[in-house]
Motif scaffolding. Sequence first.
Motif, PDB file in Angstrom:
ATOM      1  N   LYS A 270       0.842  -1.201   0.000  1.00 10.12           N
ATOM      2  CA  LYS A 270       0.000   0.000   0.000  1.00 10.12           C
ATOM      3  C   LYS A 270       0.874   1.247   0.000  1.00 10.12           C
ATOM      4  N   ALA A 271       1.937   1.211   0.806  1.00 11.30           N
ATOM      5  CA  ALA A 271       2.908   2.311   0.865  1.00 11.30           C
ATOM      6  C   ALA A 271       4.173   1.787   1.523  1.00 11.30           C
ATOM      7  N   PRO A 284      13.949   4.033  -0.658  1.00  7.07           N
ATOM      8  CA  PRO A 284      12.725   4.767  -0.998  1.00  7.07           C
ATOM      9  C   PRO A 284      12.576   5.034  -2.497  1.00  7.07           C
ATOM     10  N   VAL A 285      13.699   5.214  -3.197  1.00 11.76           N
ATOM     11  CA  VAL A 285      13.629   5.399  -4.644  1.00 11.76           C
ATOM     12  C   VAL A 285      13.209   4.095  -5.314  1.00 11.76           C
ATOM     13  N   GLU A 286      13.722   2.971  -4.822  1.00 17.22           N
ATOM     14  CA  GLU A 286      13.307   1.674  -5.358  1.00 17.22           C
ATOM     15  C   GLU A 286      11.809   1.470  -5.166  1.00 17.22           C
ATOM     16  N   ALA A 287      11.309   1.842  -3.998  1.00 17.97           N
ATOM     17  CA  ALA A 287       9.873   1.719  -3.744  1.00 17.97           C
ATOM     18  C   ALA A 287       9.070   2.564  -4.731  1.00 17.97           C
ATOM     19  N   GLN A 288       9.547   3.770  -5.008  1.00 16.02           N
ATOM     20  CA  GLN A 288       8.860   4.631  -5.963  1.00 16.02           C
ATOM     21  C   GLN A 288       8.942   4.068  -7.378  1.00 16.02           C
ATOM     22  N   ALA A 289      10.060   3.412  -7.694  1.00 16.53           N
ATOM     23  CA  ALA A 289      10.174   2.754  -8.999  1.00 16.53           C
ATOM     24  C   ALA A 289       9.118   1.666  -9.148  1.00 16.53           C
ATOM     25  N   GLY A 309       2.941  14.977  -1.467  1.00 19.81           N
ATOM     26  CA  GLY A 309       1.665  15.104  -2.154  1.00 19.81           C
ATOM     27  C   GLY A 309       1.637  14.492  -3.530  1.00 19.81           C
ATOM     28  N   ARG A 310       2.821  14.188  -4.094  1.00 19.60           N
ATOM     29  CA  ARG A 310       2.864  13.603  -5.445  1.00 19.60           C
ATOM     30  C   ARG A 310       3.419  12.188  -5.430  1.00 19.60           C
ATOM     31  N   THR A 311       4.488  11.976  -4.633  1.00 24.63           N
ATOM     32  CA  THR A 311       5.036  10.623  -4.544  1.00 24.63           C
ATOM     33  C   THR A 311       5.062  10.114  -3.099  1.00 24.63           C
ATOM     34  N   GLY A 312       4.629  10.938  -2.159  1.00 26.76           N
ATOM     35  CA  GLY A 312       4.633  10.471  -0.784  1.00 26.76           C
ATOM     36  C   GLY A 312       4.180  11.516   0.211  1.00 26.76           C
ATOM     37  N   VAL A 313       4.366  11.183   1.499  1.00 32.14           N
ATOM     38  CA  VAL A 313       3.976  12.022   2.623  1.00 32.14           C
ATOM     39  C   VAL A 313       5.146  12.068   3.604  1.00 32.14           C
ATOM     40  N   PHE A 314       5.407  13.225   4.185  1.00 28.83           N
ATOM     41  CA  PHE A 314       6.483  13.364   5.170  1.00 28.83           C
ATOM     42  C   PHE A 314       5.924  13.413   6.587  1.00 28.83           C
ATOM     43  N   GLU A 331      -3.575   7.787   4.363  1.00 30.03           N
ATOM     44  CA  GLU A 331      -4.785   6.997   4.113  1.00 30.03           C
ATOM     45  C   GLU A 331      -5.944   7.874   3.644  1.00 30.03           C
ATOM     46  N   ALA A 332      -5.962   9.123   4.103  1.00 32.31           N
ATOM     47  CA  ALA A 332      -7.026  10.033   3.671  1.00 32.31           C
ATOM     48  C   ALA A 332      -6.833  10.498   2.234  1.00 32.31           C
ATOM     49  N   THR A 333      -5.601  10.408   1.741  1.00 32.77           N
ATOM     50  CA  THR A 333      -5.296  10.913   0.385  1.00 32.77           C
ATOM     51  C   THR A 333      -4.762   9.828  -0.542  1.00 32.77           C
ATOM     52  N   ALA A 334      -4.814   8.571  -0.119  1.00 31.84           N
ATOM     53  CA  ALA A 334      -4.207   7.482  -0.892  1.00 31.84           C
ATOM     54  C   ALA A 334      -4.719   7.434  -2.327  1.00 31.84           C
ATOM     55  N   HIS A 335      -5.984   7.780  -2.532  1.00 28.94           N
ATOM     56  CA  HIS A 335      -6.575   7.708  -3.872  1.00 28.94           C
ATOM     57  C   HIS A 335      -5.973   8.722  -4.839  1.00 28.94           C
ATOM     58  N   THR A 336      -5.253   9.719  -4.320  1.00 28.24           N
ATOM     59  CA  THR A 336      -4.685  10.757  -5.189  1.00 28.24           C
ATOM     60  C   THR A 336      -3.302  10.386  -5.743  1.00 28.24           C
ATOM     61  N   PHE A 337      -2.707   9.318  -5.229  1.00 28.81           N
ATOM     62  CA  PHE A 337      -1.376   8.934  -5.685  1.00 28.81           C
ATOM     63  C   PHE A 337      -1.470   8.033  -6.910  1.00 28.81           C
ATOM     64  N   ASP A 338      -0.695   8.379  -7.923  1.00 26.51           N
ATOM     65  CA  ASP A 338      -0.722   7.655  -9.189  1.00 26.51           C
ATOM     66  C   ASP A 338       0.588   6.902  -9.393  1.00 26.51           C
ATOM     67  N   ALA A 339       0.505   5.589  -9.594  1.00 29.18           N
ATOM     68  CA  ALA A 339       1.699   4.756  -9.692  1.00 29.18           C
ATOM     69  C   ALA A 339       2.601   5.171 -10.856  1.00 29.18           C
ATOM     70  N   GLN A 340       2.010   5.557 -11.964  1.00 23.23           N
ATOM     71  CA  GLN A 340       2.821   5.956 -13.113  1.00 23.23           C
ATOM     72  C   GLN A 340       3.577   7.257 -12.822  1.00 23.23           C
ATOM     73  N   THR A 341       2.928   8.186 -12.164  1.00 17.05           N
ATOM     74  CA  THR A 341       3.589   9.444 -11.794  1.00 17.05           C
ATOM     75  C   THR A 341       4.756   9.180 -10.842  1.00 17.05           C
ATOM     76  N   ILE A 342       4.526   8.284  -9.875  1.00 14.56           N
ATOM     77  CA  ILE A 342       5.576   7.944  -8.921  1.00 14.56           C
ATOM     78  C   ILE A 342       6.742   7.274  -9.630  1.00 14.56           C
ATOM     79  N   ARG A 343       6.441   6.351 -10.529  1.00 12.57           N
ATOM     80  CA  ARG A 343       7.492   5.665 -11.282  1.00 12.57           C
ATOM     81  C   ARG A 343       8.281   6.651 -12.149  1.00 12.57           C
ATOM     82  N   THR A 344       7.609   7.563 -12.807  1.00 17.30           N
ATOM     83  CA  THR A 344       8.287   8.547 -13.656  1.00 17.30           C
ATOM     84  C   THR A 344       9.272   9.380 -12.846  1.00 17.30           C
TER      85      THR A 344
END
Length: 387
Positions: A270-271, A284-289, A309-314, A331-344
């Motif tokens: 999930k994260a 953390p970069v591997e996780a984003q990949a 807000g784009r690839t994670g939360v601090f 968890e309140a914003t999980a739906h806003t994260f896009d796997a392709q954006t994170i991978r890019t």
Amino acid sequence: MTKIALVQDWLAGGFVGSEKVLAEMLAVLPGSPIYTLVYKPEDFVGTPLENATVHTSAIQNWPKGVSSYRNYLPFMPYQIEQFDLTAYDTIVSSSHAVSKGVLVGAGQLHVSYIHSPIRYAWDLYQQYLREANLASGVKATLAKIVLHYIRLWDHSTANRVDVFLANSEYVARRVWRTYRRPARVLYPPVDVARFDHTRPREEFYLTMSRFVPYKKIDLIVDTFTRSGKPLIVIGGGPDFEKIKATAGPNVQLLGRQSDVEVADYMSRCKAFVFAADEDFGIVPVEAQAAGAPVIAYGKGGSLETVVAGRTGVFFGQQNEESLTRAVGIFEATAHTFDAQTIRTHAERFRPERFRTEFRAVLAAAEAAKQRGEDPEKAVMALNLENL
């Protein structure tokens, strides 16, 4: 033809962060010999370093020199200076301890890639003494004397380096603070290609690290034990049994896992949770990949690898309250994260980029040296953005 030697602190802790950087350097400089204090060949079977030409120091043959090499820290500055590198035109050191202190001649070029100034002698000095129970007593006094000597030696050897490279802006600032020298940032290579970001996310959280105090795995495990949220933990180390004893039934400690297993878990979690104040932080970069959002401690290298807000939360403090709050925000914003954006975003750290920039830096430094100019100025003025 330029003759180049590579220098690494040690090769006995597995094929992880600095060792992977060394492998990419070797890919750019094939056939270059590696000089290192100790070498454990079985740790590198099946890796790019398996067939490298490796020269070791006398520590290799000392009692438990390979298995307990850290115990010989007081002797490391002397031993790293015993390598005869006079046959080489260029020396490239990969250093988080003593390798930047090799002896070089006036006609040689020394480029040092700094993963960190010696953390337990500088930034983590007080923390190291506390965690090693060395606050007072004879052993504590001896340890403080040794680390004082290490600091003096480490600072003085900065003059042996022509060009400093750093693995992050965070480390570059510490290089300036420690040595009063500028460092050009070359982010370390991350093998993003081995991760799949297209798989469905599942309901478990994931963390992975060596089980040592500053990685704060205990904080993550305690926080998730209290919340009851499912957590999978990958990794091993000195604190494994201690942390395992406090883990709740919702926390699975899997120990060390293969690269294939790691990629699988990262592609499904999930994260990914990361609580260390790290110099850069490859994991953390591997996780984003793998398309996973990262919940990270907002200090150090994470500020350069995770985008809020784009690839994670601090989270702002290394405590349960702060981490719990960050998990709630995620968890309140999980739906806003896009796997392709994170991978890019993770693609900017791919190995090909590191190799291109490393070649450019070496070429600029060597050309400046041949012209009788300052290699440091040449490298700092280099435009790497359009390579």
